[in-house]
Design an enzyme around this catalytic site. Structure first.
Site, PDB file in Angstrom:
ATOM      1  N   HIS A  37       0.826  -1.203   0.000  1.00  0.00           N
ATOM      2  CA  HIS A  37       0.000   0.000   0.000  1.00  0.00           C
ATOM      3  C   HIS A  37       0.862   1.256   0.000  1.00  0.00           C
ATOM      4  CE1 HIS A  37      -3.503  -2.501   0.915  1.00  0.00           C
ATOM      5  NE2 HIS A  37      -2.661  -3.201   1.651  1.00  0.00           N
ATOM      6  N   ALA A  55      14.027 -20.125   9.336  1.00  0.00           N
ATOM      7  CA  ALA A  55      12.712 -19.954   9.959  1.00  0.00           C
ATOM      8  C   ALA A  55      12.573 -18.572  10.575  1.00  0.00           C
ATOM      9  CB  ALA A  55      12.501 -21.027  11.029  1.00  0.00           C
TER      10      ALA A  55
END
Length: 193
Positions: A123, A168
């Protein structure tokens, strides 16, 4: 002298979305496409794990394309599906999310651990523009033989090179080269392979 003027038709919101321009996600065509994707992934997520025929048929309707072996553990979520292009031997573990407002391309032999999230949508950073609602999208490309560890987030516009492992919990905000191990927030190369 005769001059011919060619009138250019305005782009649809779908065309704007897939070309990286500011677009209105509330457009009726886009809302209908997201609704179709949700219907398909809801059926996919509800299908028995052992019912490979049904699951494959649903993926053929949902995804843009895939070749060879594909194994997506339920639950799986995406925005449109048609912008997801997969090579051979793709594995997505439980609870993967792909916001595929732009193209998401997977090479061959790609493995995603649980809770991996790929976001092509973003955005405007200026609040006055952002609250008007339009958004952008930038593609994500995952090379061959890539492993994304549990909980990895990949941001818009990122490319991850062949043979790379992402640790991770990493947040990948910039492209990562081939043949490395990278991890962290923001994700950075920690070892050449």
């Amino acid at each position: 002298m005769h001059v011919t003027c060619l009138q250019t038709l305005p782009m649809t919101e779908l065309e704007k979305m897939t070309s990286g321009e500011l677009y209105n996600a509330g457009d009726a065509e886009l809302v209908a496409a997201r609704s179709k994707a949700r219907q398909l992934f809801t059926q996919y997520n509800a299908a028995s794990y052992d019912d490979k025929e049904t699951k494959t048929a649903l993926l053929k309707q949902l995804l843009g394309s895939f070749k060879g072996n594909i194994d997506i553990q339920s639950p799986f979520y995406c925005d449109y599906g048609f912008n997801i292009i997969a090579g051979d031997n793709l594995f997505l573990n439980f609870n993967c999310i792909i916001l595929d407002c732009a193209r998401v391309t997977f090479g061959d032999n790609v493995f995603l651990a649980p809770n991996v999230q790929l976001y092509t949508a973003y955005h405007p950073v200026i609040a006055a523009e952002r609250i008007k609602g339009p958004e952008y999208a930038a593609p994500i490309t995952i090379g061959n033989n890539v492993w994304l560890g549990g909980g990895v987030i990949v941001c818009p516009g990122v490319t991850i090179g062949d043979n790379t492992t992402i640790g991770a919990g990493s947040v990948v905000t910039k492209s990562i080269p081939a043949n490395v191990v990278a991890a962290g927030n923001p994700c950075r190369v920690i070892k050449d392979l």
